[in-house]
Scaffold this active site. Structure first.
Site, PDB file in Angstrom:
ATOM      1  CG  ASN A 253      -0.295  -0.039   2.533  1.00 40.13           C
ATOM      2  OD1 ASN A 253       0.756   0.592   2.737  1.00 40.13           O
ATOM      3  ND2 ASN A 253      -0.868  -0.769   3.486  1.00 40.13           N
ATOM      4  CG  LEU A 254       0.737   6.011  -1.189  1.00 39.37           C
ATOM      5  CD1 LEU A 254       1.316   5.608  -2.535  1.00 39.37           C
ATOM      6  CD2 LEU A 254      -0.339   7.080  -1.387  1.00 39.37           C
ATOM      7  N   GLY A 255       1.450   3.527   2.196  1.00 41.44           N
ATOM      8  CA  GLY A 255       2.245   3.706   3.408  1.00 41.44           C
ATOM      9  C   GLY A 255       3.449   2.791   3.444  1.00 41.44           C
ATOM     10  CD  GLU A 256       2.108  -2.572   3.414  1.00 45.77           C
ATOM     11  OE1 GLU A 256       1.626  -3.299   4.313  1.00 45.77           O
ATOM     12  OE2 GLU A 256       1.901  -2.758   2.201  1.00 45.77           O
TER      13      GLU A 256
ATOM     14  CG  ASP B  32      -5.712 -10.313   2.766  1.00 48.57           C
ATOM     15  OD1 ASP B  32      -4.492 -10.081   2.678  1.00 48.57           O
ATOM     16  OD2 ASP B  32      -6.292 -10.486   3.849  1.00 48.57           O
TER      17      ASP B  32
END
Length: 495
Positions: A207-210, A276
């Site tokens: 995701n964008l945060g990761e 998922d």
């Protein structure tokens, strides 16, 4: 319109059943306890919840497998679980969904579980049961052996990493190497800012945060993060990165290009498990031979559906079929179905809560009476299936000079109408067998029929449906058109 829509529908309506996908990762049980909160405890300043409902769902890598099963794939799960009540509950959930657990290794550690206590749709507390210890070396070795052995038997592999100990660097390297030798796609869902663990994977799906943590770029600078992602692709030998960006949709990043799939506007209730769903859909699509852009669009649609539900709920293929087959968004050719595909599509529509309407006829030389009938049919439900007499059937009913227009052309014309959702040819003199196979909710006939004289009325009514009779438009019929065309000076005898 979705790219490769015809291929996507073929996969959703049976093609995915030929595809095997291996999911390796951290297996969990998600437990939910819902209730009402109407007072504060006198013992401590905490809300008191009055228990109303409890249910269990597959979580982590198990939820990825559930999503694959929901799409119709043969999902094989690999990871650890313990010998406890949580394992029994999780095994039962997976068994009901048809998920194959041949790759799961029994561990001396407990099955990971998360219990969420929810009052008035607000999560009040989460209780996690898991060990802080790493799995014993002998169990890790057993998992590597079992997982790598399964790679050669599947069409795609997903590494579902929740940083709970199953996906060690050694296991990831062994599985990725085996997948590359087998020339099958391997997708990783990361839970570490160091993507080197997944070097050589087809794609990593952060995701964008990761991705912000992995690149060191602020999460508020989306364009800069995606630019930096291109360097990670080259550094770790990925083919591309697939980045979920919440309300911004999904970005497909290659070394020299970017593709953006905007989010579908939906009311969001719970984002649990959306990642998922995305990686499961991507894996199924790549294994099915679809272009990655098509896979991203379908994954985006699937994620938009699951975030509209409460809790970790996998996607179901009938939800995608219903979303992909509105009359305005499907080409005429994609509406023309044989009986087997019609049964599948109708079942998918019905599972999504659609009301199925059926009518039938020859529809030789389309005229305003036909159009009026079809528009009337749509008033009785949300999906209209048209049973169309094949050429031999019309010849027996109308004589050797009919039909004027062949069955393929008639089917194409009827399918092009916005009111029609599916066209099915039948060879018999009546549509009785077709009606029995499709089991419509509403059976519609035009003309001077009564309910009792409509073919199939007994079957439809016995199944809880109904029959509707609509008036015909006076003066319009194929026979009149033929008379007018063949009469002297182009006028019919009636005129």
């Amino acid at each position: 319109m979705l790219p490769e829509l015809h291929s996507v529908l073929n996969l959703l309506e049976g093609g995915f059943s030929q595809i095997k996908v291996l999911v390796i990762g951290d297996i969990m049980l998600d437990r939910y306890i819902h209730g009402d909160v109407d007072r504060i405890s006198p013992e401590a300043p905490v809300p008191v919840i009055r228990h109303a409902q409890r249910y269990e769902r597959a979580g982590g890598a198990a939820n990825v497998a559930m999503n694959l099963a929901g799409l119709g794939c043969h999902a094989i799960l690999s990871g650890f679980w313990g010998s406890d009540m949580e394992q029994s509950e999780l095994a039962a959930i997976l068994d009901r969904a048809g998920v194959d657990t041949v790759g799961v290794v029994s561990s001396s550690l407990p099955t990971i579980s998360k219990t969420r206590i929810v009052g008035r749709n607000q999560q009040l507390l989460r209780l996690d049961i898991e060990s802080r210890e790493a799995p014993p070396e002998i169990e890790l070795r057993r998992l590597i052996d079992r997982a790598t052995e399964l790679v050669s038997k599947v069409h795609a592999v997903v590494l579902s990493d929740y940083a709970k100990g199953a996906l060690t660097t050694q296991l990831c390297a062994a599985v990725i190497n085996a997948a590359r030798i087998a020339k099958i796609p391997i997708l990783a869902d990361p839970k570490t800012p160091d993507f080197s663990k997944y070097t050589g994977a087809t794609t990593v799906c952060p995701n964008l945060g990761e991705l912000s943590l992995a690149t060191g770029v602020s999460g508020h600078q989306t364009d800069a993060i995606l630019d930096a992602a291109q360097e990670l692709i080259a550094e770790h030998d990925f083919q591309f990165l697939t980045v979920t960006m919440s309300e911004k949709g999904i970005a497909l990043v290659r070394r020299d290009s970017k593709y953006h799939s905007p989010a579908r506007a939906r009311e969001v209730f719970d984002v649990s498990g959306a990642g998922d769903t995305v990686i499961a859909t991507l894996a199924a699509c790549l294994a099915g031979g679809l272009q990655i852009e098509t896979a991203v669009e379908l994954a985006n649609l699937a994620a938009g559906i699951v975030v509209g539900k409460v809790g970790t709920v996998p996607i179901a293929r009938h939800e995608l079929v219903a979303a992909l087959t509105p009359s305005s968004g499907v080409t005429a050719g994609e509406k023309i179905l044989d009986l087997d595909h019609a049964k599948i599509r109708v079942a998918e529509w019905r599972a999504s809560g659609e009301t199925i309407v059926f009518t039938n006829g020859c529809f030789d030389l389309l005229h305003v009476g036909h159009i009026t009938l079809l528009e009337d049919c749509r008033r009785f439900g949300s999906k209209l299936v048209l049973g169309l007499n094949a050429d031999d059937s019309i010849c027996r009913l109308k004589g050797p000079s009919r039909p004027i227009v062949g069955e393929r052309e008639r089917a194409r014309v009827m399918a092009a109408l916005a009111a029609v959702d599916a066209v099915v040819l039948f060879e018999e003199d009546t549509p009785l067998e077709l009606i029995r196979a499709l089991k419509p909710n509403v059976l519609v006939k035009g003309g001077d029929y009564t309910v009792e004289t409509v073919v199939g009325h007994e079957d439809v009514i016995a199944a809880g449906g109904r029959v509707e009779i609509v008036p015909t438009v006076e003066g319009f019929s194929t026979s009149n058109i033929v008379k007018k065309l063949t009469a002297p000076n182009g006028t019919s005898e009636e005129n």
